[in-house]
Scaffold this active site. Structure first.
Site, PDB file in Angstrom:
ATOM      1  CD  GLU A   5      53.906  34.395  35.881  1.00 52.31           C
ATOM      2  OE1 GLU A   5      53.258  32.518  35.881  1.00 52.31           O
ATOM      3  OE2 GLU A   5      54.193  34.707  35.617  1.00 52.31           O
ATOM      4  CE  LYS A 278      44.989  35.707  40.590  1.00 49.58           C
ATOM      5  NZ  LYS A 278      44.653  36.811  41.013  1.00 49.58           N
ATOM      6  CG  ASP A 279      49.272  35.505  33.999  1.00 51.11           C
ATOM      7  OD1 ASP A 279      48.336  36.150  32.994  1.00 51.11           O
ATOM      8  OD2 ASP A 279      50.020  35.173  34.607  1.00 51.11           O
ATOM      9  CE  LYS A 280      44.348  28.986  27.111  1.00 47.69           C
ATOM     10  NZ  LYS A 280      44.893  28.938  25.264  1.00 47.69           N
TER      11      LYS A 280
END
Length: 646
Positions: A5, A278-280
């Site tokens: 994301e 979870k996104d960066k």
């Protein structure tokens, strides 16, 4: 997963930098519900998959990233003009009637804060860094007696070495009078209490020393990568085998974070488990479990890792499983908004009361002019030459310089070995495919493609399913609006069921699901159901035969809710003068007793701070899209950032 994301160009404003270690029939069928979290498809990895990822994850990507900093003519903003827009991913409709406005998403990664919602429905928070106190029997891994023989000065030197503060690069401990057994115990004690340090025995001027050095040094890393399996530590019988902890991380995705932890602890990444990825480009807080690593060892990592914090330790008998979480709670700041307070009020009220279309977000489809769903379609068509071509051919869009040079070499020579030499980092999809082509030849693309880790390969076909779903849901909303109609589907007792006209009158759009194409789903009986068949036929795919010659690529299908209504929705418009000032109060800020952000009553800029909770398998960016009523693609966000910076 690669489709993260990442929606705005980073604006570097002095935020922390990570430390060197990271260097068609309609019979009811049993429903398959997607297993995703935070918008990233959670594909359950086998142990073999994780080991492959672990081995490939050892390469120091960051070491080569700076090599491509040279200006090669085209700016990032120019390159992103070739990127995807929402219409390319089948995203067309809105459900609200308020007037849209602009805002910048993820101008700073700290503008996007994600807290996991655990199995019990509680928001996961980091609020305790202490190590749990155990009975004497359980405290086997407390400070070893051998370490108690170290002087306070030696302990300080080892601590400084762990934190990269020791200018000498090592600490020498004289052990001339100690027996071999005592030396062995001291080796183990240093490594246990100072994660990231390694030891060896040396003779210096006729004396014997145990020399400690940092494993994160570039030369030492090579030694660590080839090391044998991790050392076994004694483990109390009355303690659960898994240490659960809360991981706070900044600007790192879950797999990258686990690779960092595994390097410092000298274990394989597959000893870690989690409920969702979870996104960066965010600050995220989630629960992690690790097999037989003590809280003491984990807590020591807080001293030597930047942008990470570990806490809320507990011992349990079970690991975590993908999909166990109940959702995620988001705190999002949209900077430099153009909307009036009245527009914001209308938009957020609509989000709270009506919700948003549950589209797959843009991160699902990649950032370049070759979307991942095109590769997925070629796989399903069994067109392996096109699969190879789509992955390796030159493409417009923002990419690292070494990838550009690799693609150019492939286009020029069609030589996998020559193209592979252009890649300093071999773990990317292109590198893995080229390695397979070099090993098995271009006449055996299926086998070569299999060298790519399984979850990466499945990402392509899931992306195609997502594209079909987005496209058909846009048609569904266009045709029938926001009400349940005869021929729609709902889940009844976990089974998909076609609605009658009478049933549709009693239900709402929140009850309606739409299928992802596959061999184990049914389709709506109204016109949109026929649209599935037409769309797949146009792609030379048979909706009645979604099984593939390669079992991995057979699509079972799943069901996904058309509309999602967030819970716990709150918002406020805030003012600020300095774009570098943080506007979110994080868990670490609270632990460090930092004062919360002070919002101005007036300022040069306005921002919308919003909070909401979403169930698994939903994208926060699609909720934000509904609020702004604007394209959330990186292509559009890049242009916004460029204007903002100028």
């Amino acid at each position: 997963m690669e489709n993260k994301e990442l929606l705005a160009v980073p604006v570097h404003t002095g935020e922390k930098r990570t430390c060197p270690e990271e260097a068609s029939h309609h019979d009811a069928k049993r429903a398959r519900v997607e297993d995703e979290t935070n918008g990233s498809h959670a594909i359950k990895q086998t142990e073999e998959d994780r080991e492959v990822l672990a081995e490939q994850g050892e390469e120091d990507v960051e070491a080569v990233e700076d090599e491509d900093g040279e200006g090669e003519g085209e700016s990032f903003a120019d390159m992103m003009k070739s990127g995807l827009s929402e219409v390319d991913a089948g995203i067309h409709k809105f459900v609200s009637d308020h007037k849209g406005f602009s805002g910048i998403l993820k101008e700073r990664y700290s503008d996007f804060l994600v807290h996991e919602i655990g199995k019990e429905g509680k928001v996961v928070q980091l609020d305790d860094l202490s190590v749990p106190v155990e009975t004497e029997e359980a405290s086997v891994e407390a400070e070893p007696a051998e370490c108690q023989t170290l002087t306070e000065e030696q302990k300080q030197q080892l601590s400084d070495l762990q934190l990269f503060k020791n200018k000498e690069g090592n600490v020498a401990i004289e052990v001339e009078e100690d027996s071999k057994e005592k030396r062995t115990l001291l080796h183990k004690a240093v490594k246990t209490l100072y994660p990231g340090l390694e030891t060896k025995t040396e003779q210096r001027e006729g004396k014997k020393f145990i020399v400690a050095y940092h494993t994160a040094g570039k030369k030492a890393l090579a030694e660590v990568r080839t090391a044998a399996a991790p050392r076994k530590h004694s483990w109390p019988k009355n303690r659960g085998s898994f240490c659960h902890f809360v991981l706070y991380k900044e600007n790192k995705d879950t797999m990258d974070a686990i690779n960092v932890l595994s390097k410092f602890l000298r274990v394989r990444p597959n000893v870690f488990s989690y409920m969702g990825t979870k996104d960066k480009r965010a600050i995220s807080v989630q629960e992690i479990a690790v097999l037989k690593i003590s809280a003491e060892r984990l807590a020591h990592l807080n001293k030597c890792l930047m942008n990470f914090k570990l806490g809320n330790f507990s011992y349990k008998k079970h690991p975590l499983k993908l999909g166990e979480l109940q959702g995620n709670h988001f705190t999002v700041v949209l900077r430099n908004i153009s909307g009036s307070d009245e527009q914001v009020e209308q938009a957020m009220t609509s989000l709270r009361d009506t919700g948003f279309i549950n589209y797959y977000g843009m991160q699902r489809f990649g950032t370049t002019a070759v979307p991942t769903h095109q590769v997925g379609r070629a796989i399903l068509q069994n067109n392996w030459t096109e699969v190879m071509d789509l992955i390796l051919k030159p493409r417009p869009g923002a990419e690292k310089g070494y990838l550009v040079r690799c693609r150019e070499e492939w286009a020029r020579t069609q030589d996998p070995e020559a193209a592979l030499k252009k890649l300093p980092v071999k773990r990317c999809v292109e590198g893995q495919l080229l390695r397979g082509l070099s090993k098995y030849g271009k006449n055996n693309i299926v086998t070569a493609f299999a060298l790519i880790p399984r979850n990466n390969r499945l990402m392509y076909i899931h992306s195609y399913q997502s594209f079909v779903w987005n496209t058909m849901v846009s048609r569904r909303v266009e045709a029938y609006g926001l009400k349940a109609v005869e021929g729609d589907l709902m889940l009844k007792g976990g089974t998909a069921h076609v609605l009658s006209a009478a049933e549709a009158e009693e239900l709402t759009i929140l009850d309606v699901v739409m299928p992802l194409p596959g061999f184990d789903v049914i389709y709506p009986t109204h016109e949109v159901g026929k649209g599935y068949r037409e769309l797949l036929a146009a792609d030379n795919l048979d909706i009645n035969n979604m099984r593939h010659k390669v079992r991995d690529y057979s699509l079972a299908g799943a069901y996904r809710r058309v509309l999602i209504r967030p819970s716990d929705v709150r918002w406020e418009v805030i003012h600020y003068d300095d774009p570098r000032v943080p506007l979110v109060y994080t868990d670490v800020d609270k632990l460090e007793d930092k004062p919360p952000p002070v919002y101005l009553t007036e300022g040069k800029y306005r921002a919308l701070k919003m909070e909401f909770s979403l169930p698994p398998s939903t994208y926060a960016t699609m909720a934000i899209r509904e609020v702004l009523k604007m394209d959330t693609s990186i292509k559009n966000q890049t242009q916004l950032n460029t204007v903002w910076l100028n």
